[in-house]
Design a protein around this motif. Structure first.
Motif, PDB file in Angstrom:
ATOM      1  N   THR A 430       0.899  -1.185  -0.187  1.00 42.79           N
ATOM      2  CA  THR A 430       0.075   0.027  -0.008  1.00 42.79           C
ATOM      3  C   THR A 430       0.817   1.281   0.066  1.00 42.79           C
ATOM      4  O   THR A 430       2.082   1.151  -0.088  1.00 42.79           O
ATOM      5  CB  THR A 430      -0.743   0.005   1.132  1.00 42.79           C
ATOM      6  OG1 THR A 430      -0.213   0.137   2.444  1.00 42.79           O
ATOM      7  CG2 THR A 430      -1.694  -1.289   1.358  1.00 42.79           C
ATOM      8  N   PRO A 431       0.360   2.306  -0.296  1.00 44.90           N
ATOM      9  CA  PRO A 431       1.063   3.502  -0.049  1.00 44.90           C
ATOM     10  C   PRO A 431       1.655   3.873   1.313  1.00 44.90           C
ATOM     11  O   PRO A 431       2.950   4.303   1.439  1.00 44.90           O
ATOM     12  CB  PRO A 431      -0.088   4.758  -0.310  1.00 44.90           C
ATOM     13  CG  PRO A 431      -1.033   4.227  -1.060  1.00 44.90           C
ATOM     14  CD  PRO A 431      -0.923   2.805  -0.878  1.00 44.90           C
ATOM     15  N   SER A 432       1.185   3.347   2.401  1.00 44.40           N
ATOM     16  CA  SER A 432       1.793   3.374   3.678  1.00 44.40           C
ATOM     17  C   SER A 432       3.076   2.738   3.623  1.00 44.40           C
ATOM     18  O   SER A 432       3.953   2.807   4.219  1.00 44.40           O
ATOM     19  CB  SER A 432       0.791   2.982   4.886  1.00 44.40           C
ATOM     20  OG  SER A 432      -0.230   3.464   5.002  1.00 44.40           O
ATOM     21  N   ASP A 433       3.103   1.372   3.011  1.00 49.22           N
ATOM     22  CA  ASP A 433       4.418   0.662   2.689  1.00 49.22           C
ATOM     23  C   ASP A 433       5.366   1.636   2.012  1.00 49.22           C
ATOM     24  O   ASP A 433       6.678   1.286   2.344  1.00 49.22           O
ATOM     25  CB  ASP A 433       4.002  -0.572   2.215  1.00 49.22           C
ATOM     26  CG  ASP A 433       3.095  -1.765   2.812  1.00 49.22           C
ATOM     27  OD1 ASP A 433       3.432  -1.809   4.162  1.00 49.22           O
ATOM     28  OD2 ASP A 433       2.219  -2.041   2.356  1.00 49.22           O
ATOM     29  N   ALA A 434       4.960   1.922   1.063  1.00 50.40           N
ATOM     30  CA  ALA A 434       5.775   2.910   0.295  1.00 50.40           C
ATOM     31  C   ALA A 434       6.490   3.959   1.005  1.00 50.40           C
ATOM     32  O   ALA A 434       7.833   4.232   1.038  1.00 50.40           O
ATOM     33  CB  ALA A 434       5.142   3.501  -0.983  1.00 50.40           C
ATOM     34  N   MET A 435       5.705   4.785   2.011  1.00 50.14           N
ATOM     35  CA  MET A 435       6.428   5.693   2.839  1.00 50.14           C
ATOM     36  C   MET A 435       7.321   4.947   3.764  1.00 50.14           C
ATOM     37  O   MET A 435       8.423   5.666   4.133  1.00 50.14           O
ATOM     38  CB  MET A 435       5.455   6.335   3.641  1.00 50.14           C
ATOM     39  CG  MET A 435       4.393   7.028   2.697  1.00 50.14           C
ATOM     40  SD  MET A 435       5.389   8.473   1.932  1.00 50.14           S
ATOM     41  CE  MET A 435       4.338   8.874   0.371  1.00 50.14           C
ATOM     42  N   HIS A 436       7.124   3.693   4.358  1.00 44.37           N
ATOM     43  CA  HIS A 436       8.036   3.029   5.072  1.00 44.37           C
ATOM     44  C   HIS A 436       9.476   2.822   4.284  1.00 44.37           C
ATOM     45  O   HIS A 436      10.484   2.879   4.791  1.00 44.37           O
ATOM     46  CB  HIS A 436       7.344   1.721   5.793  1.00 44.37           C
ATOM     47  CG  HIS A 436       6.496   2.051   6.849  1.00 44.37           C
ATOM     48  ND1 HIS A 436       5.387   2.339   6.711  1.00 44.37           N
ATOM     49  CD2 HIS A 436       6.942   1.769   8.174  1.00 44.37           C
ATOM     50  CE1 HIS A 436       4.777   2.608   7.948  1.00 44.37           C
ATOM     51  NE2 HIS A 436       5.772   2.091   8.754  1.00 44.37           N
ATOM     52  N   VAL A 437       9.171   2.369   3.115  1.00 49.41           N
ATOM     53  CA  VAL A 437      10.289   2.142   2.101  1.00 49.41           C
ATOM     54  C   VAL A 437      11.202   3.465   1.945  1.00 49.41           C
ATOM     55  O   VAL A 437      12.365   3.661   2.056  1.00 49.41           O
ATOM     56  CB  VAL A 437      10.017   1.790   0.912  1.00 49.41           C
ATOM     57  CG1 VAL A 437      11.092   1.594  -0.335  1.00 49.41           C
ATOM     58  CG2 VAL A 437       9.309   0.430   0.785  1.00 49.41           C
ATOM     59  N   ARG A 481       1.995   8.589  -7.489  1.00 45.56           N
ATOM     60  CA  ARG A 481       0.629   8.138  -8.020  1.00 45.56           C
ATOM     61  C   ARG A 481      -0.436   8.566  -6.746  1.00 45.56           C
ATOM     62  O   ARG A 481      -1.522   9.309  -7.161  1.00 45.56           O
ATOM     63  CB  ARG A 481       0.386   6.907  -7.902  1.00 45.56           C
ATOM     64  CG  ARG A 481      -0.783   6.388  -8.986  1.00 45.56           C
ATOM     65  CD  ARG A 481      -1.211   7.125 -10.115  1.00 45.56           C
ATOM     66  NE  ARG A 481      -2.642   7.105 -10.512  1.00 45.56           N
ATOM     67  CZ  ARG A 481      -3.057   7.892 -11.380  1.00 45.56           C
ATOM     68  NH1 ARG A 481      -2.349   8.817 -11.949  1.00 45.56           N
ATOM     69  NH2 ARG A 481      -4.346   7.745 -11.885  1.00 45.56           N
ATOM     70  N   LEU A 482      -0.152   8.368  -5.698  1.00 43.03           N
ATOM     71  CA  LEU A 482      -1.010   9.008  -4.629  1.00 43.03           C
ATOM     72  C   LEU A 482      -1.224  10.656  -4.660  1.00 43.03           C
ATOM     73  O   LEU A 482      -2.385  10.917  -4.331  1.00 43.03           O
ATOM     74  CB  LEU A 482      -0.698   8.545  -3.345  1.00 43.03           C
ATOM     75  CG  LEU A 482      -1.762   8.953  -2.093  1.00 43.03           C
ATOM     76  CD1 LEU A 482      -1.904   7.574  -1.000  1.00 43.03           C
ATOM     77  CD2 LEU A 482      -1.347   9.992  -1.217  1.00 43.03           C
ATOM     78  N   THR A 483      -0.163  11.144  -4.774  1.00 39.79           N
ATOM     79  CA  THR A 483      -0.402  12.721  -4.857  1.00 39.79           C
ATOM     80  C   THR A 483      -1.165  13.016  -6.416  1.00 39.79           C
ATOM     81  O   THR A 483      -1.959  13.924  -6.306  1.00 39.79           O
ATOM     82  CB  THR A 483       1.093  13.055  -5.070  1.00 39.79           C
ATOM     83  OG1 THR A 483       1.964  13.006  -4.080  1.00 39.79           O
ATOM     84  CG2 THR A 483       1.089  14.758  -5.512  1.00 39.79           C
ATOM     85  N   ARG A 484      -0.886  12.340  -7.315  1.00 35.80           N
ATOM     86  CA  ARG A 484      -1.807  12.694  -8.602  1.00 35.80           C
ATOM     87  C   ARG A 484      -3.194  12.358  -8.331  1.00 35.80           C
ATOM     88  O   ARG A 484      -4.180  13.323  -8.661  1.00 35.80           O
ATOM     89  CB  ARG A 484      -1.270  12.053  -9.651  1.00 35.80           C
ATOM     90  CG  ARG A 484      -1.661  12.265 -10.937  1.00 35.80           C
ATOM     91  CD  ARG A 484      -2.057  14.003 -11.228  1.00 35.80           C
ATOM     92  NE  ARG A 484      -0.881  14.373 -11.197  1.00 35.80           N
ATOM     93  CZ  ARG A 484      -0.105  14.586 -12.541  1.00 35.80           C
ATOM     94  NH1 ARG A 484      -0.503  14.097 -13.463  1.00 35.80           N
ATOM     95  NH2 ARG A 484       1.145  15.048 -12.253  1.00 35.80           N
ATOM     96  N   GLN A 485      -3.535  11.310  -7.872  1.00 37.72           N
ATOM     97  CA  GLN A 485      -4.989  10.919  -7.794  1.00 37.72           C
ATOM     98  C   GLN A 485      -5.571  11.665  -6.664  1.00 37.72           C
ATOM     99  O   GLN A 485      -6.578  12.176  -6.708  1.00 37.72           O
ATOM    100  CB  GLN A 485      -5.148   9.244  -6.934  1.00 37.72           C
ATOM    101  CG  GLN A 485      -4.759   8.398  -8.375  1.00 37.72           C
ATOM    102  CD  GLN A 485      -5.290   7.077  -8.000  1.00 37.72           C
ATOM    103  OE1 GLN A 485      -4.604   5.900  -8.216  1.00 37.72           O
ATOM    104  NE2 GLN A 485      -6.599   6.660  -7.650  1.00 37.72           N
TER     105      GLN A 485
END
Length: 667
Positions: A430-437, A481-485
């Motif tokens: 998920t995006p939360s995982d992306a932020m952890h990365v 992608r989260l920013t754009r959506q």
């Protein structure tokens, strides 16, 4: 006398927040805990205990508890909720085609019986033979019932009789349409009633969990729940009308945003784990959607803030379409348990499975995905078919990799049905995982997040190339992608508020060029005319970039992460009651909407009765909802066109609104 404190609680899809609030000092303390759907009391206890411990406040000092929640909204967005039986009185199968009722009903059972009333409240005889024949078997397959009668808002007698019979035979919860709305429009009222019935057990569990926690901690205080229009209602009333809590969390966030920032004009965007909610503040007030809230694609009859809810959040499913020359990433609308959270909750076994999948020679269809029970009670599983029961039995309280759970293609659809019933969680990247990365969040297991990103990065596009060079590039792509959506849903909401139709920001080349700052002979730019207030636990992570892309000032208050809980304690009780007067024939005036129909021989007499009835009903409802010394205002709408030189009454509406601050416990 000791200072009286207010406790605000917000139960979201991912986090439960708590704030301790003083009407003179503002926010005294705040805390967060993970929402525990299998036992909501655990998450509530975690947040509230942390607040009390940090301040050393005695439970006896709390004079009011107020609760906001996104659980009902999330359930409708994700297609979840209990199975409900719909009983339609005086309607026919053709009515299912109106207002999206058939789509909302899905596979839930519906029964049509004779009866109902006309616009003046006069009845067609009620025949319950079909109900009596079907009810014993029907009660075994549903967890609740919804009853909608033809013109029940003018005379609820048939709905009340059917409700009594259902309760007598089945002992299941029953929702009647006249209790939810006084507006005409039978199919949409039936849809609203059906959704309410599906939510009854979920909201009942939430309130019971909160009450149980209060009793265990010695907190003796009234409990309120935030409605979708931002007003407060007593917890006992919320148990009966949980549909009114849809958009409860977003409404509370608007009230909280205004309090925390002091901004009168702003765009408010609240990102949670499951949804993003967008609304506009004008002159310090949120706009109300008089047509009724739209949630999960259905327009209900619930009056709520003019809030648009999108299936986009920090825990949104990352969907990758790799069929073209360049892979496309999309987010939502379904919520997944983040891999980092799953590993945080269940230990190293999750990381071991991900590592096994990384070391496999070829990528698997279900890499990086797990199933785990939500922990809901067995009663919620009533009505599962044999395939669903068999698959559900294999899913346990420990995460099970989908590559071990699913052995045939049809099992995927079966699993999706279990997810829709709220019985099973799917976990994935998920995006939360992306932020952890990327190191922008660190509360959960970053190793699991990195392995999940590595699994996705090795997916190959139509050219046969990996879609990302590594885990960080994949994570940056998901964050972008989260920013754009997010920009697209905020623009869609603002354009809608401006009355612009036919423009989809996600499909507009001009908006795409403006957001991307694409150079060219023709250059486009875009901006909001007011600040963007970012709310939610992850607001500081996401909203600076979103505001920059939208050309707006970013306003993120220090308590952005608990704005909903703040909004829950600074609101008011507000209740409206409508009484109608019609004239079916010369010299006869019928008064409906305040219970039993009444008849008067003169128009002025009928109007006086309606005014008194509306005022008394509104006051009684406000007091029942916990208001202290409510004040009543009456709005009169009279439709009486002139015919042959004389006014002819079509309908008069007397709308009484009672409002006041909630009662608090006294020393």
């Amino acid at each position: 006398m000791t200072e009286q404190l207010l406790l605000g609680i917000d139960t979201g899809g991912t986090y439960t927040d708590a704030v301790l609030f003083s009407e003179t000092r503002g926010v005294i303390a705040k805390a967060k805990a993970l929402t525990t759907r299998h036992d909501l009391a655990v998450g509530i206890a975690g947040a509230v205990d942390a607040v009390l411990a940090s301040t050393q406040v005695a439970p006896s000092a709390i004079g009011l508890v107020s609760l906001s929640t996104t659980l009902a909204t999330n359930a409708l967005v994700e297609g979840q909720g209990g199975r409900a039986g719909l009983i339609m009185i005086g309607f026919g199968p053709e009515d299912l085609a109106r207002d999206g009722l058939s789509d909302a009903l899905g596979s839930d059972p519906v029964l049509f019986i004779a009866g109902g009333h006309n616009v003046h409240g006069h009845e067609t005889p009620l025949d319950m033979a079909a109900l009596d024949a079907a009810l014993p078997a029907l009660a075994e397959t549903v967890s609740s019932f919804a009853v909608a009668g033809y013109f029940a808002v003018r005379n609820p007698a048939h709905e009340q009789r059917v409700r009594a019979r259902i309760r007598e035979v089945s002992h299941r919860p029953v929702t009647c349409s006249h209790e939810l709305s006084s507006k005409l429009g039978g199919p949409r009222r039936a849809l609203t009633t059906l959704l309410n019935a599906r939510l009854v057990s979920m909201i009942d569990r939430l309130i019971a969990a909160c009450e149980g926690f209060m009793a265990a901690r010695g907190i003796v205080a009234p409990m309120m729940v935030v409605r979708g229009d931002g007003a407060l209602m007593a917890a006992a009333e919320a148990r009966l009308r949980p549909i009114e809590t849809i958009l409860s969390g977003p409404a509370a966030s608007l009230v909280g945003a205004r309090y925390l920032t002091g901004l009168d004009n702003a765009v408010v965007s609240d990102i949670g784990g499951t949804t993003t909610d967008v609304a506009v503040l004008d002159a310090g007030l949120p706009r109300l959607d008089a047509e009724g809230a739209i949630v999960g694609g259905f327009r209900t009859m619930v009056e709520a803030v003019a809030m648009r809810t999108f299936g986009l959040g920090g825990d949104s499913e990352v969907r990758i379409d790799a069929r073209g020359l360049a892979a496309r990433i999309d987010l939502g609308p379904r919520r997944l348990l983040p891999l980092s959270l799953l590993a945080h909750q269940h230990g190293g076994g999750v990381v071991e499975v991900l590592d096994r999948q990384i070391r496999a020679t070829f990528p698997g269809r279900h890499d990086g995905r797990f199933a785990v029970r939500t922990g809901l009670p067995d009663s919620v599983a009533a009505g599962l078919n044999a395939q669903e029961q068999g698959l559900y039995a294999r899913v346990g309280t420990a995460p099970l990799p989908l590559d071990e759970l699913l052995t045939t293609m049809p099992q995927r659809a079966t699993l999706d049905r279990l997810v829709a019933r709220g019985l099973v969680h799917i976990a994935g990247f998920t995006p939360s995982d992306a932020m952890h990365v990327l190191g922008r969040q660190d509360q959960w297991d970053a190793d699991a997040a990195r392995l999940g990103a590595r699994l996705l990065a090795r997916i190959r596009d139509g050219r046969g190339q990996p879609i990302a060079a590594g885990e960080e590039e994949l994570a940056r792509a998901v964050a972008a992608r989260l920013t754009r959506q997010s920009c697209e849903v905020i623009l869609a909401s603002c354009l809608g508020e401006d009355g612009v139709s036919g423009v989809d920001p996600a499909q507009s080349p001009a908006i795409e060029r403006a957001l991307a700052r694409t150079p060219g002979i023709v250059r486009f730019s875009i901006a909001l005319d007011r600040p963007l207030i970012g709310l939610g636990a992850s607001a500081p992570v996401y909203y600076p970039a979103i505001a920059a892309e939208l050309g707006a000032e970013s306003a993120i208050p220090p308590e952005a992460d608990v704005a909903n809980a703040v909004g829950a304690v600074v609101g008011q009780v507000r209740v409206s009651v409508t009484v109608f007067v019609t004239a079916p024939e010369e010299g006869i005036f019928v008064i409906n909407g305040g219970g039993e129909s009444r008849v008067a021989s003169r128009q002025d007499e009928a109007f006086d009765i309606a005014r008194v009835l509306a005022e008394h009903k509104a006051l009684a409802a406000a007091i029942a909802n916990g208001a202290e010394e409510p004040v009543v205002h009456i709005l009169e709408e009279i439709d009486a066109p002139e015919i042959e030189g004389r006014p002819k009454l079509v309908e008069a509406r007397f709308i009484a609104t009672a409002s006041g601050r909630p009662r608090a416990a006294r020393d």
